[in-house]
Design a protein around this motif. Structure first.
Motif, PDB file in Angstrom:
ATOM      1  N   SER A  40       0.697  -1.315   0.002  1.00 47.63           N
ATOM      2  CA  SER A  40       0.104   0.053  -0.001  1.00 47.63           C
ATOM      3  C   SER A  40       0.979   1.258   0.022  1.00 47.63           C
ATOM      4  O   SER A  40       1.869   1.258   0.534  1.00 47.63           O
ATOM      5  CB  SER A  40      -0.901  -0.016   1.193  1.00 47.63           C
ATOM      6  N   GLY A  41       0.269   2.264  -0.400  1.00 47.73           N
ATOM      7  CA  GLY A  41       1.090   3.710  -0.410  1.00 47.73           C
ATOM      8  C   GLY A  41       1.900   3.907  -1.642  1.00 47.73           C
ATOM      9  O   GLY A  41       1.617   2.947  -2.811  1.00 47.73           O
ATOM     10  N   SER A  42       2.738   4.616  -2.027  1.00 45.36           N
ATOM     11  CA  SER A  42       3.369   5.110  -3.165  1.00 45.36           C
ATOM     12  C   SER A  42       4.912   4.960  -2.957  1.00 45.36           C
ATOM     13  O   SER A  42       5.483   4.936  -1.822  1.00 45.36           O
ATOM     14  CB  SER A  42       3.176   6.498  -3.555  1.00 45.36           C
ATOM     15  N   LYS A  43       5.742   4.268  -3.927  1.00 48.63           N
ATOM     16  CA  LYS A  43       7.179   4.337  -3.856  1.00 48.63           C
ATOM     17  C   LYS A  43       7.706   4.575  -5.275  1.00 48.63           C
ATOM     18  O   LYS A  43       7.303   3.944  -6.345  1.00 48.63           O
ATOM     19  CB  LYS A  43       7.387   2.850  -3.348  1.00 48.63           C
ATOM     20  N   THR A  44       8.476   5.412  -5.320  1.00 47.20           N
ATOM     21  CA  THR A  44       8.955   5.791  -6.858  1.00 47.20           C
ATOM     22  C   THR A  44      10.150   5.105  -6.973  1.00 47.20           C
ATOM     23  O   THR A  44      11.299   5.631  -7.224  1.00 47.20           O
ATOM     24  CB  THR A  44       9.222   7.455  -6.786  1.00 47.20           C
TER      25      THR A  44
END
Length: 492
Positions: free
Chosen positions: A342-346
């Motif tokens: 879950s969430g964002s990760k670049t």
């Protein structure tokens, strides 16, 4: 076989004792709570064969199965089938295979019942309404991982023999069991074990019965075919480590982009496989088979609603069934190495592995499919002119299986269904794969029948898997009746 000759011999063959369905029904009905408790005990064992850390649970399940058969007076063996090498290089023992025998009268037919007691992974947080390993009765449905696939059917076969013993009725056939604990991960070690025992354990067997399948609707069914499965890993590797997309994005050719690009070449939006040679190998659909589909009980609207989609790939019952059972399919199952939390990760992953399968049908061959897929993906990857590296690996190559529906084995099945359920069965294929069916056929030369008792809505491999009490209990009566019916087939 000359079926006219078969019919003549049958008329001249002295009938065995009549099958008293009432007696069996009363006994089985009166013991149904005992049967449910046995299933509860079996479901409580987390025999997930895909998780090496759960291997002691699988081994425990094999011991429980063996002990159950020993208490019934069977001749039971726990057969060592060797070791398994894990991806990290560690070697661990494979779960032993349980074999058992009840009766050895050379004047009788001998049937062998195959089943498995390992299960798919399950966690309540994955969407289960109940604890997966605590059998829960909800409105007559017994929910739990492995309840339908395949612990209740195995127990039903055991209860069927127990019923003959309890009623002091001689078994009409000799019964053997072969029960494994690695089916859900490809039946590791079983092929070699079958080959090694072809001239011993399997030598006096007439027929092999498999009940690792289910009905298509509320109408009972007999299964005469299964698809095979070629399972692939396609790995694309690029940078030496994961990269920051803000710093490196736009300057490197990303492995994930390459991987998704070649996956998109496997199949078109209408479901046609684009790999050369795949569709050309499929045995043509005959008019006889298509006509048989017309009479099968199958509600497309309920099927669509159960899946939860707005529309299906095909608009007619016959086309849906044909593409579910006897045409190949490509399914993409996941991408390892991709960010999925879950969430964002670049992040730009340095290496990603796609996992996909091709369900194959007669007359496709796994070794040919492996070469076709590998050559095709390498050609598609070459067109991208990428500096990244592609590696394609087939990790499962299970063959399809199909039987003759006019075999006396199936006639016996129809009679047993009619006797217990009061109606004729649907003759169906199975879209999934039961690799051992083709192994049994090729190695032992024995004829095979699939007798399902699982419901059409049991949720195999999914959340909230269940086996209804009705199917479990009536299925036990059905198996007892089938032992009687198969005994009527004369030795020719």
């Amino acid at each position: 076989m000359n079926y006219l000759l078969f019919s003549s011999i049958l008329l001249l063959t002295p009938s065995l004792h009549a099958f008293n369905l009432d007696a069996f029904s009363k006994h089985i009905d009166s013991h149904q709570e005992e049967y449910v408790e046995a299933l509860r005990e079996w479901v409580a064992v987390e025999s997930d064969s895909s998780d090496a850390l759960k291997r002691p649970e699988v081994e425990k399940m094999m011991e429980i199965t063996a002990e159950k058969l020993r208490k019934m007076g069977g001749k039971v063996d726990l057969v060592d089938i060797g070791n398994q090498e894990l991806p990290n290089g560690k070697i661990i023992p494979l779960p032993k295979v349980v074999t058992a025998q009840f009766g050895n009268d050379p004047k009788k037919r001998t049937v062998c019942v195959y089943g498995h007691v390992d299960v798919q992974p399950a966690k309540q947080e994955d969407g289960w309404a109940t604890e997966p390993y605590n059998l829960t009765d909800i409105n007559g449905n017994l929910h739990g991982r492995g309840a339908s696939d395949n612990k209740a059917p195995v127990l039903a076969w055991i209860h069927a023999v127990e019923a003959y013993q309890a009623l002091n009725i001689e078994l009409p056939v000799n019964v053997k069991y072969i029960i494994e604990g690695m089916e859900e991960t490809g039946s590791n070690g079983l092929d070699a074990m079958v080959s090694q025992r072809k001239d011993t354990f399997f030598s006096d067997i007439d027929y092999i019965i498999i009940s690792d399948c289910g009905w298509l609707s509320r109408r009972p069914a007999l299964t005469y075919g299964t698809r095979g499965n070629c399972y692939f890993f396609a790995e694309v590797e690029g940078p030496k480590q994961d990269l920051h997309s803000g710093v490196y994005g736009g300057t490197v050719i990303e492995p994930m982009t390459d991987l998704i690009g070649i996956l998109d070449t496997l199949i078109n939006p209408s479901g046609r496989i684009l790999i050369p040679g795949i569709n050309e190998a499929v045995a043509p659909l005959t008019d006889e088979e298509r006509n048989m589909y017309e009479n099968i009980q199958f509600d497309m609207e309920n099927y669509r609603k159960k899946i939860g989609v707005d529309r299906l790939m095909y608009s007619t019952k016959e086309d849906v069934l044909a593409h579910r059972w006897r045409y190949p399919t490509v399914s993409i199952h996941g991408i390892e190495g991709a960010f999925s939390a879950s969430g964002s990760k670049t992040v730009i992953p340095a290496k990603v592995i796609a996992k996909f399968s091709i369900r194959q049908v007669p007359d496709m061959d796994p070794s040919v499919v492996e070469k076709q897929v590998t050559d095709y993906l390498n050609a598609m990857f070459a067109k991208r002119n990428s500096p990244n590296k592609l590696r394609v690996q087939m990790i499962i190559g299970a063959k399809p299986w199909v039987a003759d529906i006019n075999d006396p084995l199936y006639e016996a099945g129809k009679k047993a269904v009619k006797k217990v359920f009061g109606e004729d069965p649907d003759m169906i294929r199975e879209g999934g794969t039961i690799p051992v069916a083709k192994t049994f056929e090729d190695v032992t030369g024995k004829r095979i029948i699939m007798l399902p008792i699982g419901g059409f809505d049991d949720g195999l491999h999914s959340q909230n898997e269940k086996m209804s009490r009705y199917n479990y209990i009536e299925g036990t009566k059905y198996f007892a009746a089938y032992l009687h019916e198969v005994a009527q087939i004369p030795k020719v």
